[in-house]
Design a protein around this motif. Sequence first.
Motif, PDB file in Angstrom:
ATOM      1  N   GLU A  67      14.341   0.904 -12.477  1.00 39.31           N
ATOM      2  CA  GLU A  67      13.325   1.835 -11.956  1.00 39.31           C
ATOM      3  C   GLU A  67      12.643   2.557 -13.119  1.00 39.31           C
ATOM      4  OE1 GLU A  67      15.276   4.354  -9.112  1.00 39.31           O
ATOM      5  OE2 GLU A  67      15.542   2.739  -7.675  1.00 39.31           O
TER       6      GLU A  67
ATOM      7  N   ARG B 165      12.282   1.396 -16.145  1.00 38.94           N
ATOM      8  CA  ARG B 165      11.453   0.413 -16.854  1.00 38.94           C
ATOM      9  C   ARG B 165      10.128   0.155 -16.137  1.00 38.94           C
ATOM     10  NH1 ARG B 165      14.623  -2.508 -20.585  1.00 38.94           N
ATOM     11  NH2 ARG B 165      16.811  -1.943 -20.366  1.00 38.94           N
ATOM     12  N   MET B 166      10.095   0.406 -14.843  1.00 38.23           N
ATOM     13  CA  MET B 166       8.857   0.128 -14.091  1.00 38.23           C
ATOM     14  C   MET B 166       7.796   1.202 -14.301  1.00 38.23           C
ATOM     15  SD  MET B 166      10.071  -1.420 -10.468  1.00 38.23           S
ATOM     16  CE  MET B 166      10.814  -3.051 -10.355  1.00 38.23           C
ATOM     17  N   GLN B 167       8.171   2.351 -14.796  1.00 38.44           N
ATOM     18  CA  GLN B 167       7.204   3.438 -14.973  1.00 38.44           C
ATOM     19  C   GLN B 167       6.116   3.014 -15.962  1.00 38.44           C
ATOM     20  OE1 GLN B 167       9.688   7.492 -14.284  1.00 38.44           O
ATOM     21  NE2 GLN B 167      10.130   6.425 -16.166  1.00 38.44           N
TER      22      GLN B 167
ATOM     23  N   ARG C 245       4.047   0.610 -15.594  1.00 35.74           N
ATOM     24  CA  ARG C 245       3.714  -0.814 -15.491  1.00 35.74           C
ATOM     25  C   ARG C 245       2.768  -1.066 -14.320  1.00 35.74           C
ATOM     26  NH1 ARG C 245       7.070  -4.516 -18.841  1.00 35.74           N
ATOM     27  NH2 ARG C 245       8.702  -3.207 -19.677  1.00 35.74           N
TER      28      ARG C 245
ATOM     29  N   GLU D  12       3.488  -6.602 -13.116  1.00 36.08           N
ATOM     30  CA  GLU D  12       4.590  -6.564 -14.089  1.00 36.08           C
ATOM     31  C   GLU D  12       5.886  -6.105 -13.423  1.00 36.08           C
ATOM     32  OE1 GLU D  12       1.841  -5.435 -18.006  1.00 36.08           O
ATOM     33  OE2 GLU D  12       2.749  -3.855 -16.817  1.00 36.08           O
ATOM     34  N   ALA D  13       5.760  -5.162 -12.490  1.00 41.50           N
ATOM     35  CA  ALA D  13       6.959  -4.641 -11.823  1.00 41.50           C
ATOM     36  C   ALA D  13       7.622  -5.689 -10.937  1.00 41.50           C
ATOM     37  CB  ALA D  13       6.588  -3.411 -10.993  1.00 41.50           C
TER      38      ALA D  13
ATOM     39  N   LEU E 287      10.158  -7.609 -12.811  1.00 40.98           N
ATOM     40  CA  LEU E 287      11.420  -6.874 -12.968  1.00 40.98           C
ATOM     41  C   LEU E 287      12.184  -6.825 -11.647  1.00 40.98           C
ATOM     42  CD1 LEU E 287      10.266  -3.870 -15.195  1.00 40.98           C
ATOM     43  CD2 LEU E 287      11.602  -5.850 -15.903  1.00 40.98           C
ATOM     44  N   ALA E 288      11.451  -6.655 -10.537  1.00 39.00           N
ATOM     45  CA  ALA E 288      12.111  -6.529  -9.229  1.00 39.00           C
ATOM     46  C   ALA E 288      12.880  -7.799  -8.869  1.00 39.00           C
ATOM     47  CB  ALA E 288      11.079  -6.222  -8.150  1.00 39.00           C
TER      48      ALA E 288
ATOM     49  N   THR F 248      11.527  -8.234  -3.899  1.00 41.12           N
ATOM     50  CA  THR F 248      10.121  -8.260  -4.348  1.00 41.12           C
ATOM     51  C   THR F 248       9.164  -8.095  -3.164  1.00 41.12           C
ATOM     52  OG1 THR F 248      10.202 -10.675  -4.325  1.00 41.12           O
ATOM     53  CG2 THR F 248      10.419  -9.611  -6.446  1.00 41.12           C
TER      54      THR F 248
ATOM     55  N   ALA G 133       8.920   4.177  -9.075  1.00 44.12           N
ATOM     56  CA  ALA G 133       9.290   3.086  -8.175  1.00 44.12           C
ATOM     57  C   ALA G 133      10.727   3.324  -7.741  1.00 44.12           C
ATOM     58  CB  ALA G 133       9.169   1.739  -8.887  1.00 44.12           C
TER      59      ALA G 133
END
Lengths: 511, 113
Positions: free
Chosen positions: A201, A203-205, A207, A211-212, A215-216, A228, A469
């Motif tokens: 979560e 790392r998603m900031q 983005r 891109e997120a 990661l999801a 996702t 997120a």
Amino acid sequence: MTALQPVPPGTVASLLGVTGGELIRDGGGAVTVQVPAARLEAAVHHLAAAGARLADLFAADGEQVMLRLVWGLHAERRYLITQTPLGSAEYPPLSDIAPAAFVEECEIYEQFGVRPVGGKPLNRVALPPHAGPDFPRLGHQPLQAPQEAHAPHAVGGQAFEFPFGPVRQAGVESLYYGLVTSGEEIVDLYLFTWHKHRGVEWRMQGRSPGEAIFLAERVEGLSAVGVTWSLAAAVEAALGVEPPPAAQLTRAIALELERLYNHAAALAALCQATGLAVGQAAAEIALELLLRVNAAAFGHRYLFGVIDAGGVRRAPDPAALRGGLPSAYGELRRAADALLATNSFMDRLEATGILTAEQARRLGLVGPVARACGVPIDSRLDQPPAPYAAHPPALAVREAGDVLARLRVMLDEAADSVRLIRHLLDAGAGTGTAPLPATRGSGLGWAESPRGEALAWVGLDDAGRITRARLRPASVRNWRGFDDAARSQNVFTDIPIIEASFWLTVAGTAR
Amino acid sequence: MPLWFARGIRRGIVTTHYPARPERSAAGLPTPPAFRAASIDAALADRLTAVCPSQALHRDGAALIFDVGRCTACGRCQEAAPWAVTPSGEFELAATSRAHLVKQIRLAAGEDR
């Protein structure tokens, strides 16, 4: 203020009356209400008494920490989000009213340093013990470190703690069991799940949604589609975007394929846990065939790269699905039928790891674990995303709440997934992505992953980049029922069987 | 239990004698990209670097550096420039040294920026 129709008593409309709250947004299957901090406790009392299901609780940083509670309103077939700006570092002890909130209260304390009033001990959930001031977190470090929820090594003279993990047998995720036992019976059990924390979560900031999504997929690889889809739906709700109908059908096909292979994998794990090597091999042959169907239909064995924000990146190959799925499912059905006729296998499953419907409701459990206790929740039916409104699944429910009931729910669902995939293909699944505007917004998304309801909430800034997120895979919910199930008159050797029947991931809960 | 023994014997061996015989199902798996250096200039190299979500690509002057060890075979670079990037078909990626997984693609087209 927008009029809300229909308005059953005891939910949104009466909540606004009870709390003096303000309707922020209504649409897309979710309604958002602002509740002042002074009325938060009354709001939770009101909703819990009205039978609303607390599905998630999370915070976001800003000038003030914003506390958000997500409720499932089953009568209204939608979600309710209450948001409350906190003026201080404490808020009402919500888990005293809705026990399902406790794990999230701990998580919020770890990440944001705010806590429920009353000084109740809060456990370490996701951040490791060495998480100092510089450790990446979503908000501020708590003044005092969270506690480790474990018993002393000697309990009551006779019982003792048996530490197991975090490194367990080959191929199994890192998970620490604290087993308190008097010899063989499980007196108590607690888990440390933070070894796999990756700060997804965080790392998603900053983005973009695209891109997120990448990661999801890696939050919980075995729920790549479910997680996702929930994130993509949250982004779409935030931006007011509707994916193309053909893409929505494709999402549902991928999700049902994910359910099929996960349930086959759970069957193989149950055979391994019960020491039935040939049964395990038979289930794994079915699993391998299902994974090959995934690869042939979507180009990836675990269905990565299918979901995109706004639609899907790949369409299924109908010939691969129509040609390969019946034989792969037939293999699974034959293995399952033979196992269900094997007394030595059934004896290990029956009356093992029992959970009651009351426990499932109190802890907020979801998915096959809840449905096997007689709790009929399935977000494909309760708050159906577009393709499921026209193609509803058959609800699989059992009452016994034991390992066997969980297996039967999974097998019923696997059969129904094959039926659904056929109908969804006939309806014209395809590819396509709606363009995403780069604007501010926030939204909630959900999908019924193989493990149960996966939720996501996103906040986007003016450039459409993620400010917060929140990902809540089903594993986050269901691990909290595992220790209750393990304690119910079980012995050591039942634990792997119970774990296989829950079929959760540590990665999903630690994320 | 005897029934399960008989079931196992009847089913026989279903695994592939890999690597003596190739595993056919691997043909459908996503594989890391192969780059056509002649079709890639510095601007395209920068675009490919930008779309790679796992930072497997970066440009170093007139070379595109491709770290196969970081590649997840997600296919985003192939979607961005299908004329210059194709699936390699290579999934046997074992190497005796980490450095062997890092490849340099000399950019033949366009000027270095």
